[in-house]
Design an enzyme around this catalytic site. Structure first.
Site, PDB file in Angstrom:
ATOM      1  N   ASP A  88      19.797  20.272 -31.733  1.00 29.80           N
ATOM      2  CA  ASP A  88      19.858  21.153 -30.905  1.00 29.80           C
ATOM      3  C   ASP A  88      19.403  20.504 -30.157  1.00 29.80           C
ATOM      4  O   ASP A  88      18.224  21.228 -29.431  1.00 29.80           O
ATOM      5  CB  ASP A  88      18.049  20.750 -32.112  1.00 29.80           C
ATOM      6  CG  ASP A  88      17.565  20.629 -33.145  1.00 29.80           C
ATOM      7  OD1 ASP A  88      17.596  21.935 -33.618  1.00 29.80           O
ATOM      8  OD2 ASP A  88      17.246  20.199 -33.771  1.00 29.80           O
ATOM      9  N   ASP A 145      16.271  17.299 -33.508  1.00 31.23           N
ATOM     10  CA  ASP A 145      16.516  15.999 -34.519  1.00 31.23           C
ATOM     11  C   ASP A 145      17.626  15.158 -33.312  1.00 31.23           C
ATOM     12  O   ASP A 145      18.491  14.115 -33.309  1.00 31.23           O
ATOM     13  CB  ASP A 145      17.208  15.655 -35.774  1.00 31.23           C
ATOM     14  CG  ASP A 145      18.609  16.812 -35.770  1.00 31.23           C
ATOM     15  OD1 ASP A 145      18.714  17.713 -34.742  1.00 31.23           O
ATOM     16  OD2 ASP A 145      18.803  17.170 -36.988  1.00 31.23           O
ATOM     17  N   CYS A 185       3.597   1.568   2.647  1.00 32.94           N
ATOM     18  CA  CYS A 185       4.689   0.575   2.975  1.00 32.94           C
ATOM     19  C   CYS A 185       5.795   1.884   1.797  1.00 32.94           C
ATOM     20  O   CYS A 185       7.247   1.119   1.823  1.00 32.94           O
ATOM     21  CB  CYS A 185       4.271  -0.626   1.855  1.00 32.94           C
ATOM     22  SG  CYS A 185       3.682  -1.518   3.111  1.00 32.94           S
ATOM     23  N   ASP A 193      11.997  22.414 -34.859  1.00 36.28           N
ATOM     24  CA  ASP A 193      12.871  22.521 -36.193  1.00 36.28           C
ATOM     25  C   ASP A 193      12.615  22.448 -37.198  1.00 36.28           C
ATOM     26  O   ASP A 193      11.452  21.105 -37.035  1.00 36.28           O
ATOM     27  CB  ASP A 193      14.150  21.639 -35.680  1.00 36.28           C
ATOM     28  CG  ASP A 193      15.077  21.443 -36.858  1.00 36.28           C
ATOM     29  OD1 ASP A 193      15.922  23.279 -36.587  1.00 36.28           O
ATOM     30  OD2 ASP A 193      15.985  20.372 -36.814  1.00 36.28           O
ATOM     31  N   CYS A 214       0.912  -1.419  -0.101  1.00 35.92           N
ATOM     32  CA  CYS A 214      -0.079  -0.364  -0.078  1.00 35.92           C
ATOM     33  C   CYS A 214       0.638   1.014  -0.073  1.00 35.92           C
ATOM     34  O   CYS A 214       2.298   1.692   0.060  1.00 35.92           O
ATOM     35  CB  CYS A 214      -1.208  -0.013   1.275  1.00 35.92           C
ATOM     36  SG  CYS A 214      -0.192   0.546   2.782  1.00 35.92           S
TER      37      CYS A 214
END
Length: 758
Positions: A649, A645, A32, A445, A29
């Site tokens: 970038d 890409d 825990c 881009d 749970c």
């Protein structure tokens, strides 16, 4: 120590954070999760910890040498749980347990759980039979001894797990779901024993609650079984990826071909792949022609053609031709392993929304125990009926188990990231998933992202001599260049049967063009700027040049500097990808604004933007300046995603709220981007936003249901309107409903695939 390096957006720091993955057993749970997290965080050298209830794993982040296995194990054991360390070198692990199916342990454990549930149902059925028959006017009760004999094995044998972890929780002065179940059912069982042994009433059999305790334990066990079964389904994506890893490879040596285990293959080895076989490693095709099925890795449903120099991914399936592949990456560096690691990391990470759950669960169990005590005292003191008071207290304890709360977020994240991975969308972490759903603007881009990134010759014109003679001179000078446009020019010459000899004394003119000597004449090839510098008059080509530039094409000239004459002009265009327009339209449907940020000239950028329907254009932006454009959008209050890409970038991808890298198969820019697209299909961008929105809405629905069960259930139980049996059923099915709701995400169909199906 088995660790794997992981860059946490802190590109500037010298020392990268490292990670260790642990498998935790015994959590059930939200409280825990909290305990394990606290225990691991208290170990010296630990920077950060993420514990996931749905995967039963913990991810420990540290710098330098970090903590030892022993320190971490002891901390987890002290908290009352057991731990296994996960071997990061999966290839070694794979061969230690040759032929083992990933998740086999969990399947065995599930079968054991299922058997226990069947036994529990077998024992509990006679106990509930009198309740079932009562509405039909048949009234009978088993003797107290029969009820005890049927209920005791359920309580103390099948329900032993609740006592084990409940006692550990008490030792650690904390609470968990098992403690609530153990307290609630023991109270009902103990009360029944007391009434049986010390009540002189002859109708004692009717007043016992053995069946309530037995039904609660059975329903909770059944709920846990369904939960475990559903959890196994949620992690299906990881298992599917792990199962496509080949076990052996056929390598070619100077003398022979031989089959060796996959972990014995080295970079540079030549692997032979026959038709129908899995490609064992990442590599480059040396010779052979075939088509390869990469669908499980990239989501690309159609086979991909492979010829010499093509890149191939380990785990993909070869179709009809024999391929000789030179290995470029093995083990942890292979694309498949990096995908598995990325998906696992995403599934192990905590979403920011879970911090609320952590805060609630830390105080939840003690508050529930206090409410149960208040319920017992209030009922007992006001009515004098202490039996009913205890039963109502038991209902409060049972209805309030916080298992659904702990599963609400991780279940949705596991299914969401798994479904995305299957179609080629790799989400780096839960944070990227959570941010992506709120994106308001996407910056693109242009080259290679929205366009093919493969320029083609669109027009050639000569003004001195024949077209083929001038083109031959152009090809002669270009033959010494590696520039993409030079390669396109030479391919065009070859396709049109134009013969040429390489020029002599070829020299590059950086950023402007080339020069060389062809048949004793000095020839230059290059930009408008180069022509102006060499005082070459464009003459009749001036108007054509302006027209081509306005069309957004890239233009080069060829001139003879010996005679000072212009010879001709060649122009190139880069076509938008077939899916780009549809992708932009889909983003507009999702109310996301679009912008193109490119280094290309304004004419080229505006032409593409207009054709695709992009809202805004920033042209002639240098790679280093793209990040500044992204920052300025953030200042304007936009939630920005940058799509690139992943190579030039990188700064802009890092600057955006979420970076989306368009990766081409093996060159996966996984560090900078929050989301990596395994194919160059722009429709995947809209798919990534859509799956993150759907996953986030599932998280919100799950949290709503998890809280609502308790908000409605606890007052009803305290007021005496909810029997312990009903409370047990509601609690067991709250977890199952949360996981089932998350599993509905698997029905999502991405736009990129719908298009293929059409």
């Amino acid at each position: 120590m088995n660790t794997n390096e992981h860059n946490h957006h802190n590109h500037g720091s010298q020392e990268h954070s490292k990670e260790l993955h642990l498998e935790i057993e015994g959590m059930n749970c939200a409280s825990c999760v909290n305990k394990v997290q606290k225990a691991l965080k208290s170990v010296d050298g630990v920077e950060d910890v993420a514990v996931n209830l749905a995967t039963e794993k913990a991810k420990v982040t540290f710098k330098g040498h970090g903590p030892g296995h022993k320190d971490l194990s002891e901390a987890v054991k002290k908290a009352g749980y057991s731990v296994k360390f996960k071997n990061e070198d999966r290839h070694t692990e794979n061969h230690m347990h040759h032929g083992e199916v990933p998740g086999e342990d969990k399947q065995k454990s599930l079968r054991r759980q299922g058997l226990k549930v069947l036994i529990a149902f077998g024992l509990v059925a006679p106990l509930v039979l009198p309740m079932i028959l009562q509405p039909f006017g048949i009234s009978f009760h088993w003797s107290p001894f029969v009820q005890f004999i049927l209920a005791a094995p359920i309580q103390f044998w099948l329900g032993a797990r609740f006592y084990g972890t409940g006692l550990k929780a008490i030792k650690n002065f904390s609470g968990n779901m098992d403690l609530l179940v153990a307290l609630g059912t023991s109270a009902a069982f103990g009360l029944s024993l007391y009434i049986w042994l010390f009540s002189g009433s002859e109708h004692v059999a009717e007043k016992l609650y053995f069946e309530a305790a037995a039904v609660i334990v059975t329903l909770v066990l059944f709920g846990k079984y369904l939960e475990a079964k559903a959890k196994l389904q949620t992690s299906e994506a990881i298992r599917a990826l792990q199962s496509i890893r080949p076990e052996t490879a056929r390598i070619k040596t100077a003398e022979e071909e031989k089959e060796i285990p996959i972990n014995a293959v080295k970079v540079g080895d030549v692997v032979i792949v026959r038709p129908g076989e899995k490609i064992p490693t990442d590599g480059t095709v040396l010779h052979g022609n075939s088509e390869v099925d990469e669908s499980l890795l990239t989501g690309e449903s159609l086979p991909v053609a492979k010829t010499p120099d093509s890149k191939v991914i380990g785990g993909s399936i070869n179709s009809f031709g024999v391929l000789h592949v030179k290995t470029t990456a093995i083990g942890a560096e292979s694309t498949l392993e990096r995908i598995v690691r990325l998906v696992e990391n995403a599934q192990a990470a905590k979403a920011p929304v879970e911090r609320l759950v952590d805060k609630v669960s830390a105080v939840f169990v003690p508050v529930v125990m206090l409410l149960a005590l208040i319920t017992i005292l209030a009922w007992g003191l006001s009515t004098g009926n202490w039996e009913q008071a205890i039963i109502n207290g038991v209902a409060v304890l049972v209805i309030a188990c916080p298992c659904a709360l702990g599963l609400a977020t991780p279940a949705a994240i596991i299914v969401g990231t798994g479904v995305a991975a299957k179609v080629g969308i790799l989400i780096k972490d839960a944070e990227a998933l959570e941010i992506a759903h709120s994106v308001t603007k996407i910056a693109f881009d242009k080259t290679g992202t929205l366009t093919e990134g493969k320029p083609q010759v669109s027009n050639f014109v000569s003004v001195e001599g024949s077209d083929s003679a001038v083109f031959a001179q152009l090809a002669s000078v270009q033959s010494g260049s590696e520039h993409p446009l030079a390669k396109v020019t030479l391919a065009w010459a070859k396709n049109h049967g134009i013969k040429y000899e390489p020029a002599q004394n070829i020299k590059a003119i950086p950023g402007k063009g080339l020069e060389g000597v062809v048949n004793g004449e000095n020839i230059i090839v290059g930009t408008f700027k180069l022509m102006a510098e060499r005082n070459i008059d464009l003459g009749s080509l001036q108007q054509r040049f302006e027209q081509r530039m306005n069309e957004g094409e890239t233009v080069s000239f060829i001139a003879n500097t010996s005679s000072g004459k212009i010879l001709g002009m060649i122009s190139f265009s880069d076509q938008p990808k077939a899916e780009s327009k549809e992708s932009i339209a889909k983003l507009h449907e999702l109310n996301i604004k679009t912008m193109m940020v490119t280094g290309d000239n304004e004419g080229s950028a505006l032409k593409v933007a207009k054709a695709l329907g992009i809202d805004e254009v920033k042209a002639q932006v240098l790679p280093g300046e793209k990040a500044q454009v992204v920052e300025s959008l953030k200042v304007q209050g936009e939630r920005v995603a940058m799509v690139g890409d992943g190579v030039n970038d990188a700064p802009a991808l890092a600057a955006a709220h979420v970076g989306i890298a368009m990766a081409t198969g093996t060159d996966v820019a996984m560090h900078t981007a929050g989301i990596t697209l395994m194919r160059g299909n722009p429709l995947l961008i809209a798919d990534a936003i859509e799956i993150s929105r759907r996953t986030y809405s599932k998280i919100k629905q799950n949290l709503f249901w998890a809280f609502i069960y308790n908000i409605i259930g606890i007052p009803l139980a305290a007021a005496g309107y909810l029997s312990p049996v009903l409370a047990g059923a509601a609690m067991a099915f709250s977890s199952v409903s949360v996981i089932s709701n998350a599993l509905l995400l698997r029905r999502w169909k991405p736009a990129s695939q719908k298009r293929v199906e059409k």
